[in-house]
Design an enzyme around this catalytic site. Sequence first.
Site, PDB file in Angstrom:
ATOM      1  N   ASN A 103      42.798  35.434  30.339  1.00  0.00           N
ATOM      2  CA  ASN A 103      42.439  36.066  31.827  1.00  0.00           C
ATOM      3  C   ASN A 103      43.187  37.571  31.720  1.00  0.00           C
ATOM      4  O   ASN A 103      44.050  38.064  31.116  1.00  0.00           O
ATOM      5  CB  ASN A 103      43.299  35.358  32.789  1.00  0.00           C
ATOM      6  CG  ASN A 103      43.119  36.006  34.129  1.00  0.00           C
ATOM      7  OD1 ASN A 103      42.028  36.337  34.806  1.00  0.00           O
ATOM      8  ND2 ASN A 103      43.929  35.996  34.945  1.00  0.00           N
ATOM      9  N   HIS A 138      44.492  40.359  34.307  1.00  0.00           N
ATOM     10  CA  HIS A 138      45.105  40.795  36.023  1.00  0.00           C
ATOM     11  C   HIS A 138      45.540  42.060  36.088  1.00  0.00           C
ATOM     12  O   HIS A 138      46.042  42.729  35.185  1.00  0.00           O
ATOM     13  CB  HIS A 138      46.266  39.738  36.093  1.00  0.00           C
ATOM     14  CG  HIS A 138      46.847  39.861  37.482  1.00  0.00           C
ATOM     15  ND1 HIS A 138      46.238  39.181  38.684  1.00  0.00           N
ATOM     16  CD2 HIS A 138      47.999  40.594  38.075  1.00  0.00           C
ATOM     17  CE1 HIS A 138      46.993  39.460  39.759  1.00  0.00           C
ATOM     18  NE2 HIS A 138      47.757  40.421  39.431  1.00  0.00           N
TER      19      HIS A 138
HETATM   20  C1  GRF Z   1      39.510  43.029  37.642  1.00  0.00           C
HETATM   21  O1  GRF Z   1      40.282  43.857  38.297  1.00  0.00           O
HETATM   22  C2  GRF Z   1      40.360  41.954  36.978  1.00  0.00           C
HETATM   23  O2  GRF Z   1      41.654  42.349  36.627  1.00  0.00           O
HETATM   24  C3  GRF Z   1      40.401  40.789  37.902  1.00  0.00           C
HETATM   25  O3  GRF Z   1      39.409  40.896  38.754  1.00  0.00           O
HETATM   26  C4  GRF Z   1      38.834  42.178  38.719  1.00  0.00           C
HETATM   27  C5  GRF Z   1      37.245  41.827  38.080  1.00  0.00           C
HETATM   28  O4  GRF Z   1      36.573  43.364  38.147  1.00  0.00           O
HETATM   29  N1  GRF Z   1      40.995  39.746  37.471  1.00  0.00           N
HETATM   30  P1  GRF Z   1      35.161  43.330  37.313  1.00  0.00           P
HETATM   31  O5  GRF Z   1      34.291  42.018  37.952  1.00  0.00           O
HETATM   32  O6  GRF Z   1      35.306  42.823  35.767  1.00  0.00           O
HETATM   33  O7  GRF Z   1      34.709  44.666  37.659  1.00  0.00           O
END
Ligand code: GRF
Length: 219
Positions: A116, A118
Site C-alpha cells: 500500500n 500512504h
Molecule cells: C494517494 O494519495 C495514495 O497515497 C492514497 O490514495 C491516493 C490515491 O490517489 N492511498 P490516486 O488515485 O492514485 O491518484
Amino acid sequence: MAHDPNISPLRLAVFVGSHGRGSNLFAIHDAINAGTLPAQIVCVVGSRADAPAIVRARNAGLVTKIVSPKDRTDPEYAAVLLRVLRGHDADSVALAGYMRRLPEAVVAAFPNRVVNIHPSLLPAFGGHGMYGEKVHQAVMDSGVKVSGCTVHFVDENFDTGAIISQTVVDVLEGDTAQTLAARVLECEHRAFAEALTALARGQLRVVGRRVVRTLLPSV
Ligand code: GRF
C-alpha cells in the site's frame, strides 16, 4: 534499467478506490511500459464501474473487475476477491487509493505480497479515516516541518504493516493541504514503482517489523 531476463515479472492486481484518480495506478503502468518495473498488471479491481480510476483503466485497455463489498459479509467479499485474484493468476497486489481494510483472508493468502501507499510518514497521520486531503490537512494543522509518503506491506489493520520505504517532503511556508498533497503525490508515484521493483527483484525480506533490502547480485 532494463528488465533482467532472469526475473519473472510480478503478476500484479491493482486495487483502486471509488473516488481515486488512478494516478498511482498509471505511475505503475508507466514504469512497466518504460521497462523499469518488471511487472504485468493482470487486473484492476474497484468497487464501482464509474470510478474515475476504473474508467481510466478500462480506456487504457487494462482488465477491470468490479467487486463491491456492499450487501456482502466480509468472508463473502474476501471470497470474491480471492476468486478474482486467482482467476487472473495474480501473485501480488498493489493498493492504489483503496480505502477499505483488506479482508484478513486476502492478506493471509498473499503474505508480504500486498503493498500500500500512504501519503504521510507513517505511523504519523495514518489509521482509519485518514485518507486524501484529511491527511494533509492534519499535517498542516499539526505544524510539523516534514511530511512525505510511505510504502508498506499490508497487514490486517489500517496503515500498520512493515514499512518498505519512506520519502520525506518538506512542509513549506505558505503551503496549503492542496499544495503539499500535490508535491507528496509526485513522490508517491516514484516511490510506489520503486518499491514494487524491489519486490519484483526479490530484494525485500521482512524481519519482524523491519523490511530488509538485499542487494542485487553483481553480474
Ligand atoms: C494517494 O494519495 C495514495 O497515497 C492514497 O490514495 C491516493 C490515491 O490517489 N492511498 P490516486 O488515485 O492514485 O491518484
